[in-house]
Design an enzyme around this catalytic site. Structure first.
Site, PDB file in Angstrom:
ATOM      1  N   LEU A  97       0.858  -1.181   0.000  1.00  0.00           N
ATOM      2  CA  LEU A  97       0.000   0.000   0.000  1.00  0.00           C
ATOM      3  C   LEU A  97       0.899   1.237   0.000  1.00  0.00           C
ATOM      4  O   LEU A  97       1.848   1.310   0.781  1.00  0.00           O
ATOM      5  CB  LEU A  97      -0.877  -0.026   1.261  1.00  0.00           C
ATOM      6  CG  LEU A  97      -1.872   1.109   1.464  1.00  0.00           C
ATOM      7  CD1 LEU A  97      -2.921   1.122   0.350  1.00  0.00           C
ATOM      8  CD2 LEU A  97      -2.570   0.956   2.815  1.00  0.00           C
ATOM      9  N   TYR A 179      -3.297 -18.286  13.667  1.00  0.00           N
ATOM     10  CA  TYR A 179      -3.484 -16.985  14.317  1.00  0.00           C
ATOM     11  C   TYR A 179      -2.400 -16.761  15.367  1.00  0.00           C
ATOM     12  O   TYR A 179      -1.703 -15.737  15.351  1.00  0.00           O
ATOM     13  CB  TYR A 179      -4.869 -16.961  14.959  1.00  0.00           C
ATOM     14  CG  TYR A 179      -5.275 -15.641  15.569  1.00  0.00           C
ATOM     15  CD1 TYR A 179      -5.509 -14.523  14.782  1.00  0.00           C
ATOM     16  CD2 TYR A 179      -5.451 -15.519  16.945  1.00  0.00           C
ATOM     17  CE1 TYR A 179      -5.903 -13.314  15.347  1.00  0.00           C
ATOM     18  CE2 TYR A 179      -5.846 -14.319  17.516  1.00  0.00           C
ATOM     19  CZ  TYR A 179      -6.069 -13.227  16.709  1.00  0.00           C
ATOM     20  OH  TYR A 179      -6.463 -12.031  17.276  1.00  0.00           O
ATOM     21  N   GLU A 197      15.864  -1.126  11.230  1.00  0.00           N
ATOM     22  CA  GLU A 197      15.490   0.032  10.400  1.00  0.00           C
ATOM     23  C   GLU A 197      15.070   1.252  11.207  1.00  0.00           C
ATOM     24  O   GLU A 197      14.713   2.278  10.640  1.00  0.00           O
ATOM     25  CB  GLU A 197      14.346  -0.346   9.443  1.00  0.00           C
ATOM     26  CG  GLU A 197      14.649  -1.545   8.551  1.00  0.00           C
ATOM     27  CD  GLU A 197      15.716  -1.252   7.499  1.00  0.00           C
ATOM     28  OE1 GLU A 197      16.057  -0.065   7.301  1.00  0.00           O
ATOM     29  OE2 GLU A 197      16.219  -2.208   6.886  1.00  0.00           O
TER      30      GLU A 197
HETATM   31  O1  LIG Z   1     -20.384 -20.715  21.667  1.00  0.00           O
HETATM   32  C1  LIG Z   1     -19.303 -20.750  22.311  1.00  0.00           C
HETATM   33  C2  LIG Z   1     -18.140 -20.056  21.895  1.00  0.00           C
HETATM   34  C3  LIG Z   1     -16.997 -20.171  22.668  1.00  0.00           C
HETATM   35  N1  LIG Z   1     -17.000 -20.908  23.822  1.00  0.00           N
HETATM   36  C4  LIG Z   1     -15.812 -20.974  24.692  1.00  0.00           C
HETATM   37  O2  LIG Z   1     -15.636 -19.662  25.227  1.00  0.00           O
HETATM   38  C5  LIG Z   1     -14.252 -19.389  25.391  1.00  0.00           C
HETATM   39  C6  LIG Z   1     -13.906 -18.114  24.664  1.00  0.00           C
HETATM   40  O3  LIG Z   1     -14.006 -18.372  23.291  1.00  0.00           O
HETATM   41  P1  LIG Z   1     -13.947 -17.218  22.173  1.00  0.00           P
HETATM   42  O4  LIG Z   1     -14.186 -17.900  20.868  1.00  0.00           O
HETATM   43  O5  LIG Z   1     -14.843 -16.102  22.531  1.00  0.00           O
HETATM   44  O6  LIG Z   1     -12.478 -16.612  22.240  1.00  0.00           O
HETATM   45  P2  LIG Z   1     -11.062 -17.253  22.639  1.00  0.00           P
HETATM   46  O7  LIG Z   1     -10.749 -16.775  24.005  1.00  0.00           O
HETATM   47  O8  LIG Z   1     -10.996 -18.712  22.407  1.00  0.00           O
HETATM   48  O9  LIG Z   1     -10.129 -16.576  21.553  1.00  0.00           O
HETATM   49  C7  LIG Z   1     -10.011 -15.169  21.492  1.00  0.00           C
HETATM   50  O10 LIG Z   1      -8.918 -14.818  22.264  1.00  0.00           O
HETATM   51  C8  LIG Z   1      -8.573 -13.457  22.339  1.00  0.00           C
HETATM   52  C9  LIG Z   1      -8.532 -12.758  21.013  1.00  0.00           C
HETATM   53  O11 LIG Z   1      -7.242 -12.577  20.515  1.00  0.00           O
HETATM   54  C10 LIG Z   1      -9.442 -13.310  19.975  1.00  0.00           C
HETATM   55  O12 LIG Z   1     -10.612 -12.532  20.033  1.00  0.00           O
HETATM   56  C11 LIG Z   1      -9.822 -14.748  20.075  1.00  0.00           C
HETATM   57  O13 LIG Z   1      -8.830 -15.496  19.467  1.00  0.00           O
HETATM   58  C12 LIG Z   1     -13.510 -20.620  24.878  1.00  0.00           C
HETATM   59  O14 LIG Z   1     -13.191 -21.458  25.951  1.00  0.00           O
HETATM   60  C13 LIG Z   1     -14.528 -21.303  23.973  1.00  0.00           C
HETATM   61  O15 LIG Z   1     -14.343 -22.694  23.876  1.00  0.00           O
HETATM   62  C14 LIG Z   1     -18.142 -21.588  24.226  1.00  0.00           C
HETATM   63  O16 LIG Z   1     -18.160 -22.278  25.268  1.00  0.00           O
HETATM   64  N2  LIG Z   1     -19.255 -21.495  23.454  1.00  0.00           N
END
Ligand SMILES: O=c1ccn([C@@H]2O[C@H](COP(=O)(O)OP(=O)(O)O[C@H]3OC[C@@H](O)[C@H](O)[C@H]3O)[C@@H](O)[C@H]2O)c(=O)[nH]1
Length: 368
Positions: A97, A179, A197
């Site tokens: 960009l 990620y 740099e």
């Molecule tokens: O429907 C759901 C979704 C998620 N979960 C659980 O809830 C917890 C949080 O899950 P999320 O998907 O919201 O997010 P995570 O903590 O796993 O990942 C996040 O971490 C921090 C940030 O960098 C990102 O936003 C994301 O990667 C996990 O233990 C997941 O297994 C549920 O129990 N039910």
């Protein structure tokens, strides 16, 4: 998801012409990722259904929905469109960009686990090639770059709470690696550009964040639970629900990002709310706040799901004078209000395929 206050203050503080481009760039991230998904969807639909002519209409319908998604995402920034210091540029950061900027908030990347796992190669390209491109831009124009890194660089942590000195515990070949490792190498790139740099870098390790303007299909726990509770569907807890998270409200994060960008702290800084809950407690809290009679449904555990997560924010407090101020329940009520409105909006703007006209054959009506 932006807060007007600190961003507007920033607009007046910095050269207006250049700031305009910065603002555009800040949103490139999000537009690029939505656009990427849109293109993927188109490719999948074209490949999957090309042989069967009669299926074309069926294939096009979700694509139309996706286009509507893209329009909906534009709704997230519509209140800025027309502002003299705002410019929205559609650009994928994986391509170089060439613009003039003073500061780059490099937020590009899907952040929701189901989204970043959907196309892991694109997630890797965005976090690696995309970061190299943004660092190259920063070097060329002498801009300062803030990388939106993540608590996921700590993986499934063996240290609790996590402070910035902890090196993390990441499975480099697991489903989250695109990620986690993408962000880890993005941090490495920042410090290589700084040392070699002289590029000015800021690295924010962002912990779980939520708030209005999240996508309905985001897939992270806050939006899932709220939408499930609002619709009377079961709240889906992955595993036994004993895993913990700590959630911060979006305006706290934005204030932290702006404070970090304008500080002299070049080493990584955690930004998050240290109030820790199990996911089961969190499901019960959302049910209560929504006033929902939904059941709680236990599904199988997600692979490599971090079992504990809570930020140590002493560094941000000490060096930035920052800490979260929005209480969890207050933030959740705002998010619940937003998702309630989104459900109403969706109900009023659904793509409804036109019913096919009934065809007449040998004097009788045939329904398809
Ligand atoms: O429907 C759901 C979704 C998620 N979960 C659980 O809830 C917890 C949080 O899950 P999320 O998907 O919201 O997010 P995570 O903590 O796993 O990942 C996040 O971490 C921090 C940030 O960098 C990102 O936003 C994301 O990667 C996990 O233990 C997941 O297994 C549920 O129990 N039910």
């Amino acid at each position: 998801m932006v807060s007007k206050g600190p961003l507007l203050r920033l607009l007046t503080a910095i050269n207006r012409r250049r700031m305009k481009l910065l603002m555009g760039l800040a949103f490139v991230a999000y537009v690029a990722s939505v656009w990427g998904n849109f293109v993927n969807m188109r490719t999948l639909q074209e490949n999957g259904d090309q042989k069967v002519e009669s299926k074309i209409e069926e294939a096009v319908a979700p694509l139309r929905e996706k286009i509507k998604d893209l329009e909906k995402r534009k709704r997230n920034v519509e209140h800025w469109i027309g502002h003299e210091n705002f410019e929205l540029i559609n650009h994928d950061v994986v391509e170089p960009l060439y613009i003039e900027v003073d500061q780059i908030y490099h937020l590009a990347s899907p952040a929701s686990p189901p989204n970043y796992m959907y196309n892991p190669i694109k997630t890797l390209k965005t976090n690696t090639i995309g970061t190299l491109n943004m660092l190259g831009l920063a070097k060329r124009v002498g801009a300062r770059l803030l990388l939106a890194s993540t608590s996921e660089v700590y993986g499934d942590p063996e240290v609790h709470p996590q402070n910035e000195d902890y090196w993390g515990h990441v499975n480099p070949i697991g489903p989250r690696a695109c990620y986690d490792e993408g962000k880890r190498v993005a941090e490495t790139m920042c410090y290589a550009y700084m040392k070699q740099e002289g590029v000015e870098v800021r690295v924010a390790r962002i912990f779980n964040t939520f708030g209005p303007r999240m996508h309905m299909n985001d897939g992270r726990v806050v939006s899932n639970f709220i939408l499930q509770a609002l619709q009377g569907e079961p709240l889906t807890v992955y595993g036994p629900g004993t895993q913990t998270r700590a959630f911060q409200y979006v305006s706290d994060l934005v204030n932290g990002l702006v404070a970090l960008m304008n500080s002299n702290v070049s080493s990584p800084v955690n930004l998050g709310n240290p109030e820790e809950h199990t996911i089961l407690e969190f499901a019960q809290l959302i049910k209560k706040l929504v006033g929902s009679g939904s059941e709680i449904q236990f599904l199988s555990e997600a692979q490599d799901d971090p079992q504990k997560r809570k930020p140590d924010i002493r560094k941000a407090k000490l060096l930035l004078g920052w800490e979260p101020v929005v209480p969890l329940e207050e933030g959740l009520n705002k998010a619940i209000h937003y998702f309630r409105k989104e459900l109403e909006y969706q109900a009023n703007n659904q793509y409804i395929p036109k019913p096919k006209p009934a065809r007449m054959k040998k004097g009788r009506t045939r329904h398809n």
